[in-house]
Write an enzyme that holds these catalytic residues in place. Sequence first.
Site, PDB file in Angstrom:
ATOM      1  N   ARG A   1       0.816  -1.231   0.000  1.00 57.06           N
ATOM      2  CA  ARG A   1       0.000   0.000   0.000  1.00 57.06           C
ATOM      3  C   ARG A   1       0.849   1.281   0.000  1.00 57.06           C
ATOM      4  NH1 ARG A   1      -3.006  -3.588  -0.686  1.00 57.06           N
ATOM      5  NH2 ARG A   1      -5.193  -3.729  -0.066  1.00 57.06           N
TER       6      ARG A   1
ATOM      7  N   SER B   1     -10.379  -0.481   3.492  1.00 55.03           N
ATOM      8  CA  SER B   1      -9.625  -0.815   4.710  1.00 55.03           C
ATOM      9  C   SER B   1      -9.106   0.463   5.341  1.00 55.03           C
ATOM     10  CB  SER B   1      -8.412  -1.683   4.375  1.00 55.03           C
ATOM     11  OG  SER B   1      -8.803  -2.893   3.820  1.00 55.03           O
TER      12      SER B   1
ATOM     13  N   GLU C   1      -4.250   3.104   6.831  1.00 56.68           N
ATOM     14  CA  GLU C   1      -3.937   2.898   5.420  1.00 56.68           C
ATOM     15  C   GLU C   1      -4.525   4.076   4.638  1.00 56.68           C
ATOM     16  OE1 GLU C   1      -4.829   1.845   1.543  1.00 56.68           O
ATOM     17  OE2 GLU C   1      -6.392   1.104   2.868  1.00 56.68           O
TER      18      GLU C   1
HETATM   19  N1  EPU Z   1     -10.883 -11.419   9.652  1.00 59.35           N
HETATM   20  C1  EPU Z   1     -11.446 -11.493  10.912  1.00 59.35           C
HETATM   21  N2  EPU Z   1     -12.716 -11.034  11.077  1.00 59.35           N
HETATM   22  C2  EPU Z   1     -13.440 -10.531  10.049  1.00 59.35           C
HETATM   23  C3  EPU Z   1     -12.863 -10.436   8.766  1.00 59.35           C
HETATM   24  C4  EPU Z   1     -11.563 -10.897   8.594  1.00 59.35           C
HETATM   25  O1  EPU Z   1     -10.834 -11.985  11.848  1.00 59.35           O
HETATM   26  O2  EPU Z   1     -14.588 -10.137  10.285  1.00 59.35           O
HETATM   27  C5  EPU Z   1      -9.511 -11.922   9.462  1.00 59.35           C
HETATM   28  C6  EPU Z   1      -9.545 -13.368   9.007  1.00 59.35           C
HETATM   29  O3  EPU Z   1      -8.490 -14.056   9.642  1.00 59.35           O
HETATM   30  C7  EPU Z   1      -9.283 -13.254   7.522  1.00 59.35           C
HETATM   31  C8  EPU Z   1      -8.328 -12.103   7.493  1.00 59.35           C
HETATM   32  O4  EPU Z   1      -8.844 -11.180   8.484  1.00 59.35           O
HETATM   33  O5  EPU Z   1      -8.715 -14.415   7.008  1.00 59.35           O
HETATM   34  C9  EPU Z   1      -8.177 -11.412   6.150  1.00 59.35           C
HETATM   35  O6  EPU Z   1      -9.413 -10.856   5.753  1.00 59.35           O
HETATM   36  P1  EPU Z   1      -9.671 -10.431   4.242  1.00 59.35           P
HETATM   37  O7  EPU Z   1      -9.293 -11.515   3.323  1.00 59.35           O
HETATM   38  O8  EPU Z   1     -11.055  -9.883   4.160  1.00 59.35           O
HETATM   39  O9  EPU Z   1      -8.601  -9.300   3.957  1.00 59.35           O
HETATM   40  P2  EPU Z   1      -7.930  -8.128   4.797  1.00 59.35           P
HETATM   41  O10 EPU Z   1      -6.526  -8.512   5.094  1.00 59.35           O
HETATM   42  O11 EPU Z   1      -8.783  -7.749   5.943  1.00 59.35           O
HETATM   43  C10 EPU Z   1      -6.963  -7.034   2.634  1.00 59.35           C
HETATM   44  C11 EPU Z   1      -6.929  -5.671   2.009  1.00 59.35           C
HETATM   45  C12 EPU Z   1      -8.234  -5.373   1.289  1.00 59.35           C
HETATM   46  C13 EPU Z   1      -8.466  -6.452   0.245  1.00 59.35           C
HETATM   47  C14 EPU Z   1      -8.498  -7.811   0.944  1.00 59.35           C
HETATM   48  C15 EPU Z   1      -8.629  -8.948  -0.034  1.00 59.35           C
HETATM   49  C16 EPU Z   1      -5.415  -4.344   3.374  1.00 59.35           C
HETATM   50  C17 EPU Z   1      -5.271  -3.178   4.294  1.00 59.35           C
HETATM   51  N3  EPU Z   1      -6.657  -4.651   3.006  1.00 59.35           N
HETATM   52  O12 EPU Z   1      -7.930  -6.971   3.679  1.00 59.35           O
HETATM   53  O13 EPU Z   1      -8.075  -4.144   0.622  1.00 59.35           O
HETATM   54  O14 EPU Z   1      -9.693  -6.238  -0.445  1.00 59.35           O
HETATM   55  O15 EPU Z   1      -7.252  -8.007   1.665  1.00 59.35           O
HETATM   56  O16 EPU Z   1      -7.432  -9.097  -0.724  1.00 59.35           O
HETATM   57  O17 EPU Z   1      -4.419  -4.937   2.989  1.00 59.35           O
HETATM   58  C18 EPU Z   1      -8.335  -1.785   0.840  1.00 59.35           C
HETATM   59  O18 EPU Z   1      -7.118  -1.694   0.742  1.00 59.35           O
HETATM   60  O19 EPU Z   1      -9.076  -0.775   0.986  1.00 59.35           O
HETATM   61  C19 EPU Z   1      -8.960  -3.095   0.838  1.00 59.35           C
HETATM   62  C20 EPU Z   1     -10.263  -3.281   1.010  1.00 59.35           C
END
Ligand code: EPU
Length: 335
Positions: A163, A235, A330
């Site tokens: 990012r 995010s 972010e």
């Molecule tokens: N999780 C929880 N509770 C929840 C949701 C998620 O514990 O309610 C944990 C779970 O362990 C899950 C993990 O968070 O496996 C990862 O969740 P998710 O795959 O939804 O992704 P994220 O790491 O929360 C990142 C990006 C998103 C992107 C998704 C999918 C960042 C800051 N965010 O989120 O990007 O869409 O992966 O690749 O890296 C953005 O940058 O605005 C954004 C939405």
Amino acid sequence: MKHYQNYSLLSHNTFGFSVSCSDFYQYEKKEELEQLYKEGIFQGNWLPIGDGSNLLIKNDLNYPVIQSDIKTIEIIEETEKKCLVKAGAGVVWDEFVQWTISHQLGGVENLSLIPGRVGASPVQNIGAYGVEAKDVIRRVEVYDTKENIFKTLEGTDCAFEYRGSVFKKEKQLIVVSVTYELTKAPYYELKLDYGNVREVLQGLDTISLQDVRNAIVDIRMSKLPLPSEIGSAGSFFKNPVVSKAEFERLQRSYPTIPFYEVADGYKIPAAWLISQCGWKGKNIGAAGVYEKQPLILVNRGGAKGEDLLFLMKQIQLSVKDQFAIQLHPEVCLIQ
Ligand code: EPU
């Protein structure tokens, strides 16, 4: 070029804050940036903006906001397998993704439905579902507002990171266009190994780019608020990376802690940390933590930038208290 004074940014920030700027310039040709330079616009404060989908604007801005409205997409070079496509900074990102798919070009389908414009894709190094913009960005054309010249950076010179990029630090640079290296059918390789992407596509004999796009759109729609319905900036925090020693300490106390091994340590999903602290679905006034994805902070209606900042600080304090981890936003904070 369009110029508006005392201009409302309500429709230019996805949090839906009712803020304004002294001047709003929308340019359709890159040469118009030189005109702004001659008028002295870049001597004081100014803010380049795409669709305002990653900004938290706290107050009215008493300085100019500048937006690209360059919406061209052109194929500039082709080989048997690859295609270089140059897109103007003002192209809506998801319309660009749809264009690549309708031209049977692979590379950005996993980045479907990310809000914002092409110009932000290198700045943020946008990423989702196992793909980052840096994987496909070959060149970035910028305007240097200090030197009044256009420059082209190779992808390898953009210091891309999670990012982030050189453009987040060198604030004098405005992205004018981005050239992506995409792969033609049938040579592209689909990336289906993040989360439940493969599961959503189960049952299909052959998987097309459009199928991947549809799956990503479905997953995003089920977890992320649509900016047109609930104000947010995606995010809010970055996923923190901790050292091996720190990770082992955490794992002893929380054996089920999710993690991803990365080059410089262990990435812990901030969504998990925030949930563990009991914030999921909670509100402070009109600022809230999205119930389906706690990494997303939302405007429940009528919240101001300062309400979101207050909520941000409370979440940071909780996570720090419970896990000794500092969460960093972010979203870009414009104070
Ligand atoms: N999780 C929880 N509770 C929840 C949701 C998620 O514990 O309610 C944990 C779970 O362990 C899950 C993990 O968070 O496996 C990862 O969740 P998710 O795959 O939804 O992704 P994220 O790491 O929360 C990142 C990006 C998103 C992107 C998704 C999918 C960042 C800051 N965010 O989120 O990007 O869409 O992966 O690749 O890296 C953005 O940058 O605005 C954004 C939405």
